[in-house]
Design a protein around this motif. Sequence first.
Motif, mmCIF file in Angstrom:
data_model
loop_
_atom_site.group_PDB
_atom_site.id
_atom_site.type_symbol
_atom_site.label_atom_id
_atom_site.label_comp_id
_atom_site.label_asym_id
_atom_site.label_seq_id
_atom_site.Cartn_x
_atom_site.Cartn_y
_atom_site.Cartn_z
ATOM 1 N N SER A 206 0.264 3.817 4.083
ATOM 2 C CA SER A 206 -0.136 2.462 4.466
ATOM 3 C C SER A 206 0.705 1.414 3.735
ATOM 4 O O SER A 206 1.230 1.671 2.639
ATOM 5 C CB SER A 206 -1.616 2.231 4.158
ATOM 6 O OG SER A 206 -1.818 2.147 2.754
ATOM 7 N N ALA A 207 0.815 0.256 4.329
ATOM 8 C CA ALA A 207 1.552 -0.842 3.704
ATOM 9 C C ALA A 207 0.947 -1.191 2.348
ATOM 10 O O ALA A 207 1.672 -1.481 1.388
ATOM 11 C CB ALA A 207 1.564 -2.064 4.624
ATOM 12 N N LYS A 208 -0.372 -1.134 2.261
ATOM 13 C CA LYS A 208 -1.042 -1.416 0.988
ATOM 14 C C LYS A 208 -0.604 -0.429 -0.090
ATOM 15 O O LYS A 208 -0.323 -0.814 -1.223
ATOM 16 C CB LYS A 208 -2.563 -1.366 1.179
ATOM 17 C CG LYS A 208 -3.350 -1.651 -0.073
ATOM 18 C CD LYS A 208 -4.838 -1.620 0.195
ATOM 19 C CE LYS A 208 -5.624 -1.911 -1.074
ATOM 20 N NZ LYS A 208 -7.058 -1.919 -0.828
ATOM 21 N N MET A 209 -0.540 0.857 0.255
ATOM 22 C CA MET A 209 -0.117 1.865 -0.718
ATOM 23 C C MET A 209 1.373 1.720 -1.048
ATOM 24 O O MET A 209 1.768 1.951 -2.193
ATOM 25 C CB MET A 209 -0.421 3.271 -0.211
ATOM 26 C CG MET A 209 -1.891 3.627 -0.255
ATOM 27 S SD MET A 209 -2.707 3.316 -1.861
ATOM 28 C CE MET A 209 -1.814 4.401 -2.946
ATOM 29 N N ARG B 74 2.976 -1.062 -1.235
ATOM 30 C CA ARG B 74 3.011 -2.156 -2.225
ATOM 31 C C ARG B 74 2.559 -1.653 -3.597
ATOM 32 O O ARG B 74 3.134 -2.001 -4.618
ATOM 33 C CB ARG B 74 2.133 -3.313 -1.768
ATOM 34 C CG ARG B 74 2.718 -4.112 -0.626
ATOM 35 C CD ARG B 74 1.856 -5.354 -0.308
ATOM 36 N NE ARG B 74 2.127 -5.794 1.036
ATOM 37 C CZ ARG B 74 1.423 -5.441 2.123
ATOM 38 N NH1 ARG B 74 0.368 -4.668 2.012
ATOM 39 N NH2 ARG B 74 1.759 -5.888 3.315
ATOM 40 N N HIS B 75 1.518 -0.821 -3.601
ATOM 41 C CA HIS B 75 1.027 -0.263 -4.864
ATOM 42 C C HIS B 75 2.103 0.615 -5.507
ATOM 43 O O HIS B 75 2.368 0.499 -6.711
ATOM 44 C CB HIS B 75 -0.251 0.541 -4.622
ATOM 45 C CG HIS B 75 -0.744 1.269 -5.830
ATOM 46 N ND1 HIS B 75 -1.245 0.620 -6.933
ATOM 47 C CD2 HIS B 75 -0.780 2.597 -6.108
ATOM 48 C CE1 HIS B 75 -1.582 1.516 -7.849
ATOM 49 N NE2 HIS B 75 -1.316 2.721 -7.366
#
Length: 129
Positions: A13-16, A18-19
Amino acid sequence: MNIGEAAARSGVSAKMIRHYEAIGLIGAVRSANGYRVYGERDVAVLRFIRHARDLGFPLEDVRRLLALWQDRNRASAEVKRLALAHVAALESKADSLRRMAASLRHLAAHCHGDDRPDCPILDDLARKD
C-alpha cells in the motif's frame, strides 16, 4: 512512476511505502514538484519487503535480508542463519499459541454456558497469580 503505480505493481500500500521510506528501508527520488518517483528497482525492493513480511520476518530482519540481497558478495550462510532463527521463533510462537488454545479449550469445557453467572473462564482471567 508515482506512489500509486508503485503500490499497485508491488502489492504494498502507498501508506506502507511511505512508512518504509520513513524508516529507511526504501528511498524515493523526489521530482521537482516534490512528488515521490519510483523505478523498477524500487518495485522489486518493495516486492522483496512484502514477501519477507508475508513470511513474518520482523522489520530489522527484513532490513538485514534486504542488505544481503543487495550485496552480491554476500555469504548465503548469513541468510540461512537468519531464516533458521526465524523458523525457530515461529515454531516457538506456534507452541505458545497451541498452549493458549488448549488452556482456553479447557476453561470453555468447564463453563456451563447457561444462564448462571458462574464462569470459570472469567474466574481464571480474574485470578491473582
